[in-house]
Design a protein around this motif. Structure first.
Motif, PDB file in Angstrom:
ATOM      1  N   ASN A 137       0.864  -1.185   0.000  1.00 43.10           N
ATOM      2  CA  ASN A 137       0.000   0.000   0.000  1.00 43.10           C
ATOM      3  C   ASN A 137       0.895   1.228   0.000  1.00 43.10           C
ATOM      4  OD1 ASN A 137      -2.852  -1.251   0.587  1.00 43.10           O
ATOM      5  ND2 ASN A 137      -1.435  -2.259   1.976  1.00 43.10           N
ATOM      6  N   ARG A 138       0.835   1.991  -1.076  1.00 42.95           N
ATOM      7  CA  ARG A 138       1.843   3.041  -1.249  1.00 42.95           C
ATOM      8  C   ARG A 138       1.292   4.220  -2.043  1.00 42.95           C
ATOM      9  NH1 ARG A 138       7.470   2.804  -0.856  1.00 42.95           N
ATOM     10  NH2 ARG A 138       7.205   0.591  -0.380  1.00 42.95           N
ATOM     11  N   ILE A 139       1.705   5.424  -1.591  1.00 43.31           N
ATOM     12  CA  ILE A 139       1.430   6.652  -2.333  1.00 43.31           C
ATOM     13  C   ILE A 139       2.690   7.017  -3.104  1.00 43.31           C
ATOM     14  CG2 ILE A 139       0.954   9.127  -2.119  1.00 43.31           C
ATOM     15  CD1 ILE A 139      -0.603   8.390   0.476  1.00 43.31           C
TER      16      ILE A 139
ATOM     17  N   GLU B 247       4.152  11.267   9.405  1.00 42.98           N
ATOM     18  CA  GLU B 247       4.504  10.348  10.489  1.00 42.98           C
ATOM     19  C   GLU B 247       3.259   9.707  11.086  1.00 42.98           C
ATOM     20  OE1 GLU B 247       6.867  12.902  13.004  1.00 42.98           O
ATOM     21  OE2 GLU B 247       8.669  11.762  12.540  1.00 42.98           O
ATOM     22  N   LYS B 248       2.203  10.486  11.190  1.00 41.72           N
ATOM     23  CA  LYS B 248       0.951   9.976  11.747  1.00 41.72           C
ATOM     24  C   LYS B 248       0.334   8.928  10.822  1.00 41.72           C
ATOM     25  CE  LYS B 248      -3.766  11.468  12.839  1.00 41.72           C
ATOM     26  NZ  LYS B 248      -4.700  12.622  12.860  1.00 41.72           N
ATOM     27  N   GLU B 249       0.330   9.195   9.530  1.00 41.33           N
ATOM     28  CA  GLU B 249      -0.338   8.322   8.578  1.00 41.33           C
ATOM     29  C   GLU B 249       0.438   7.048   8.246  1.00 41.33           C
ATOM     30  OE1 GLU B 249      -3.312   8.588   7.641  1.00 41.33           O
ATOM     31  OE2 GLU B 249      -3.804  10.623   8.248  1.00 41.33           O
ATOM     32  N   ARG B 250       1.775   7.085   8.346  1.00 37.77           N
ATOM     33  CA  ARG B 250       2.552   5.900   7.961  1.00 37.77           C
ATOM     34  C   ARG B 250       2.293   4.714   8.885  1.00 37.77           C
ATOM     35  NH1 ARG B 250       8.197   8.270  10.140  1.00 37.77           N
ATOM     36  NH2 ARG B 250       8.144   7.351  12.222  1.00 37.77           N
ATOM     37  N   LYS B 251       1.833   5.003  10.100  1.00 40.54           N
ATOM     38  CA  LYS B 251       1.558   3.936  11.063  1.00 40.54           C
ATOM     39  C   LYS B 251       0.403   3.051  10.614  1.00 40.54           C
ATOM     40  CE  LYS B 251       3.331   6.722  14.888  1.00 40.54           C
ATOM     41  NZ  LYS B 251       3.008   7.436  16.150  1.00 40.54           N
TER      42      LYS B 251
ATOM     43  N   PHE C 250       2.931   3.405   2.831  1.00 40.58           N
ATOM     44  CA  PHE C 250       4.241   4.021   2.679  1.00 40.58           C
ATOM     45  C   PHE C 250       4.202   5.097   1.594  1.00 40.58           C
ATOM     46  CE2 PHE C 250       6.555  -0.063   4.272  1.00 40.58           C
ATOM     47  CZ  PHE C 250       6.049   0.173   5.536  1.00 40.58           C
ATOM     48  N   LEU C 251       5.234   5.921   1.564  1.00 44.09           N
ATOM     49  CA  LEU C 251       5.272   7.057   0.628  1.00 44.09           C
ATOM     50  C   LEU C 251       6.559   7.028  -0.191  1.00 44.09           C
ATOM     51  CD1 LEU C 251       4.136   9.880  -0.312  1.00 44.09           C
ATOM     52  CD2 LEU C 251       5.525  10.864   1.520  1.00 44.09           C
ATOM     53  N   THR C 252       6.414   6.962  -1.510  1.00 45.92           N
ATOM     54  CA  THR C 252       7.536   7.111  -2.434  1.00 45.92           C
ATOM     55  C   THR C 252       7.454   8.503  -3.045  1.00 45.92           C
ATOM     56  OG1 THR C 252       7.825   4.781  -2.987  1.00 45.92           O
ATOM     57  CG2 THR C 252       8.461   6.362  -4.670  1.00 45.92           C
ATOM     58  N   VAL C 253       8.579   9.205  -3.082  1.00 43.19           N
ATOM     59  CA  VAL C 253       8.605  10.579  -3.596  1.00 43.19           C
ATOM     60  C   VAL C 253       9.433  10.639  -4.869  1.00 43.19           C
ATOM     61  CG1 VAL C 253       9.267  12.959  -3.111  1.00 43.19           C
ATOM     62  CG2 VAL C 253       8.326  11.538  -1.280  1.00 43.19           C
TER      63      VAL C 253
ATOM     64  N   ALA D 228       9.963  11.844   2.138  1.00 45.64           N
ATOM     65  CA  ALA D 228      10.268  10.429   1.913  1.00 45.64           C
ATOM     66  C   ALA D 228      10.778   9.760   3.184  1.00 45.64           C
ATOM     67  CB  ALA D 228      11.289  10.298   0.790  1.00 45.64           C
ATOM     68  N   GLU D 229      11.649  10.457   3.926  1.00 39.58           N
ATOM     69  CA  GLU D 229      12.201   9.890   5.161  1.00 39.58           C
ATOM     70  C   GLU D 229      11.105   9.609   6.173  1.00 39.58           C
ATOM     71  OE1 GLU D 229      15.252  12.320   6.786  1.00 39.58           O
ATOM     72  OE2 GLU D 229      16.617  12.059   5.088  1.00 39.58           O
ATOM     73  N   LYS D 230      10.175  10.538   6.311  1.00 37.41           N
ATOM     74  CA  LYS D 230       9.126  10.395   7.311  1.00 37.41           C
ATOM     75  C   LYS D 230       8.015   9.451   6.862  1.00 37.41           C
ATOM     76  CE  LYS D 230      11.275  13.178   9.980  1.00 37.41           C
ATOM     77  NZ  LYS D 230      11.984  12.632  11.159  1.00 37.41           N
ATOM     78  N   GLY D 231       7.948   9.171   5.563  1.00 37.90           N
ATOM     79  CA  GLY D 231       6.874   8.328   5.046  1.00 37.90           C
ATOM     80  C   GLY D 231       7.262   6.885   4.851  1.00 37.90           C
ATOM     81  N   ASN D 232       8.410   6.460   5.454  1.00 39.88           N
ATOM     82  CA  ASN D 232       8.873   5.078   5.302  1.00 39.88           C
ATOM     83  C   ASN D 232       8.985   4.694   3.824  1.00 39.88           C
ATOM     84  OD1 ASN D 232       9.192   4.599   7.979  1.00 39.88           O
ATOM     85  ND2 ASN D 232       7.695   2.951   8.126  1.00 39.88           N
TER      86      ASN D 232
END
Length: 616
Positions: free
Chosen positions: A347-349, A372-376, A380-383, A400-404
């Motif tokens: 599941n990734r943005i 940080e709140k949403e990644r839990k 995950f987030l790819t930039v 990207a760092e904060k979105g795992n």
């Protein structure tokens, strides 16, 4: 009788005309080379498009292109800073020499912050020049932002025996550096993150064979820029997973369609990039599209990967204009991702932007807290970064760092193909998260050391055992490389200075009792499974053989590290030179099936010519 003969002749002529028309309409494969008309330099990433269609391609690292076209069709050649060329297809070979466009202000429309241009395109942050004949946008002022880097120095082992940092698989700095050099200038020092230059390349590390998804490898040799020092390479290899065996993906394309994204190297490149990814979607995957400008909206609800045409059509319809409500877009994207969440899936943005957020939640701190709140929730987030002139590298890196997730800068379609097709699994599927390294140096073997790069990834020693502390993630098949420059015991140096004794207190000298070990160091690694919150630890000691019988990968990776220090004008570059980088890199061309390493050598040669202070 004569009438019948006349009809027969006319029929034969008609058939000949139809046949001729059919032949002329047949597609042929057109190939050629696009070069600078002045010096014959190949133009990498030049856009080649069939006029009146969306069909196109870009030139490769040698300026070569291949496209299916019909005789009589017009090919448009476009490249930033050059005059647009139009050529009619007459044969299967079509070479083009592009001339640099010497723009004058009278010939261009200059637009700035908050102003509308023709076609109602709204620019923001940086000034732009738009050529009315080609429609190509030029940067008239540079407002790019990079985080300040305070380079790592040497640490005395008697004071700091431990070195702790988060791994980094991002490679955005490399393609950003390439973009600067390709347009004829050296990158700003803070745009160069040496570890990202090194990690742009894959290395032939042994694959994991046990239950752990990561394997540690170490190697040492003579430091190329200071022969009295040792250079230690730590390599990590994540387990590989065939694409067909990857879990189903729930992807949300979050696309910045604000005015600052208008242009060939911005939104148009985003569209071409994402269509490459769409071509590789499987039936079990699904994609939704969220866009944001002045406000955010859903462009495409979750659509199966089997319906590629529907997804491509939604992408083709995207246009740029308006301000940038980045925070609202990210919130909506997470909402859509959670709505279509796949348990045990990917599941990734995928955020595509220049990072120029100016409406809503736009501060780095606000965006960090939001992500940080949403990644839990397991999303995950790819930039993917695009554009130039107003590019916000620092902000994109933070997201990207904060979105795992990971972060790449896309400077041309080839880079998009590398990230989204060639490294599909590594980019989009995490096999180990919160990966941390802690290195302990043996004071009987090591006098001092320094970590090359990773300045933004440093951790406190106690963070290594703290599972609440976020760290980097590794995707399927990813490799990670870190270098330590080591000063052996007994070697004289000017890097580790002496501090005067304290006046108001006495510092008791603590004698170090050697254990008798001949180990140079020990590497400890912690990681979590993607769906777990408790880490596992791995540990591996290393003995330096004191020789210089190193692998070709070691030669090449150390050449890239040396180049990064030259670009940064490092205080620790020793006797590094561009010629040494080139010679060393040429010793590491064994593993270069896709030509990335040879491209690196060409970039170094170009940088050498651009650096007026260089004498080597």
């Amino acid at each position: 009788m004569k009438t019948n003969q006349f009809r027969a002749v006319m029929l034969v002529l008609l058939m000949a005309v139809v046949s001729l028309g059919t032949v002329s309409a047949q597609a042929i494969t057109v190939t050629g080379t696009v070069t600078d008309a002045k010096d014959g330099t190949p133009l990498v990433g030049c856009s080649v498009q069939i006029k009146g269609t969306t069909k196109g391609t870009v030139t490769n690292m040698n300026g070569r292109y291949t496209i299916q076209a019909k005789k009589g069709e017009t090919l448009l050649f476009q490249y930033i800073g050059y005059k647009q060329e139009r050529r009619v297809v007459k044969s299967a070979t079509l070479d083009v020499k592009m001339k640099a466009d010497e723009l004058v202000l009278e010939e261009c429309v200059v637009v700035g912050y908050g102003h509308e241009t023709r076609a109602a395109k709204v620019m923001s942050t940086a000034y732009r020049a738009v050529c009315p004949t080609s429609g190509i946008m030029y940067d008239a002022a540079n407002a790019e932002e990079y985080g300040q880097i305070q380079e790592n120095g040497f640490k005395n082992v008697s004071d700091a025996a431990l070195s702790t940092f988060s791994i980094d698989v991002d490679a955005a700095s490399y393609s950003s550096m390439r973009r600067f050099i390709n347009k004829g200038e050296l990158p700003p020092a803070d745009a160069v993150r040496t570890e990202e230059l090194v990690n742009y390349f894959s290395y032939d590390y042994p694959k994991p064979t046990g239950s752990d998804p990561v394997k540690i490898t170490m190697e040492s040799g003579e430091c190329p820029w200071n022969s009295a020092h040792r250079l230690v390479r730590i390599g990590l290899k994540a387990k590989e997973i065939p694409t067909d065996n990857l879990p189903a993906s729930n992807l949300v394309f979050l696309i910045d369609v604000s005015g600052s994204m208008w242009g060939a190297n911005r939104l148009e490149l985003v569209k071409s990039s994402l269509k490459l990814l769409v071509n590789n979607l499987r039936d079990k995957d699904k994609v939704a599209i969220v866009t944001y400008a002045g406000s955010a909206g859903v462009k495409l609800e979750a659509t199966p990967g089997s319906d590629k045409q529907k997804i491509r059509e939604a992408i083709d319809e995207l246009t740029a204009g308006g301000s940038t409500a980045g925070g609202a877009g990210i919130l909506l994207a997470y909402k859509i991702a959670k709505k279509n969440f796949i348990p045990n899936g990917n599941n990734r943005i995928i955020l595509c932007s220049d990072g120029d957020f100016n409406v809503g939640v736009s501060s780095a701190e606000g965006l960090e807290q939001l992500i940080e709140k949403e990644r839990k929730n397991g999303v995950f987030l790819t930039v993917l970064g695009y554009g130039m002139g107003n590019y916000k590298d620092k902000k994109m890196q933070v997201l990207a760092e904060k979105g795992n997730g990971n972060y790449a800068y896309i400077d041309n379609l080839q880079e998009a193909n590398r990230v989204l097709v060639g490294e599909f699994g590594a980019t989009l599927h995490t096999v180990a998260k919160d990966v941390k390294l802690q290195v302990e140096f043996n004071p009987s073997q090591v006098q001092a050391y320094r970590l090359i790069g990773y300045e933004s990834r440093l951790l406190k020693n106690e963070d290594f055992n703290n599972d609440a502390k976020d760290a980097g993630d590794m995707g399927a098949g990813h490799t990670v490389t870190a270098f330590y420059e080591v000063i052996p015991t007994g070697v004289k140096n000017d890097y580790v200075g002496k501090v005067d004794d304290l006046k108001y207190q006495k510092k008791e000298k603590v004698s170090v009792k050697p254990t008798g070990s001949n180990e140079l160091l020990t590497v400890k690694l912690r990681y979590k499974a993607p769906d777990k919150d408790v880490s596992k630890k791995m540990e591996l000691p290393f003995v330096d053989n004191k020789g210089n019988n190193v692998s070709s990968d070691f030669h090449f990776a150390s050449a890239v590290a040396m180049f990064g220090q030259l670009l940064r004008e490092s205080d620790f570059k020793g006797n590094a030179s561009y010629d040494k980088v080139i010679d060393l890199a040429k010793q590491g061309l064994n593993n270069d099936g896709k030509g990335y390493r040879r491209e690196f050598i060409r970039l170094v040669e170009a940088a050498k010519g651009l650096d007026r202070t260089n004498k080597n």
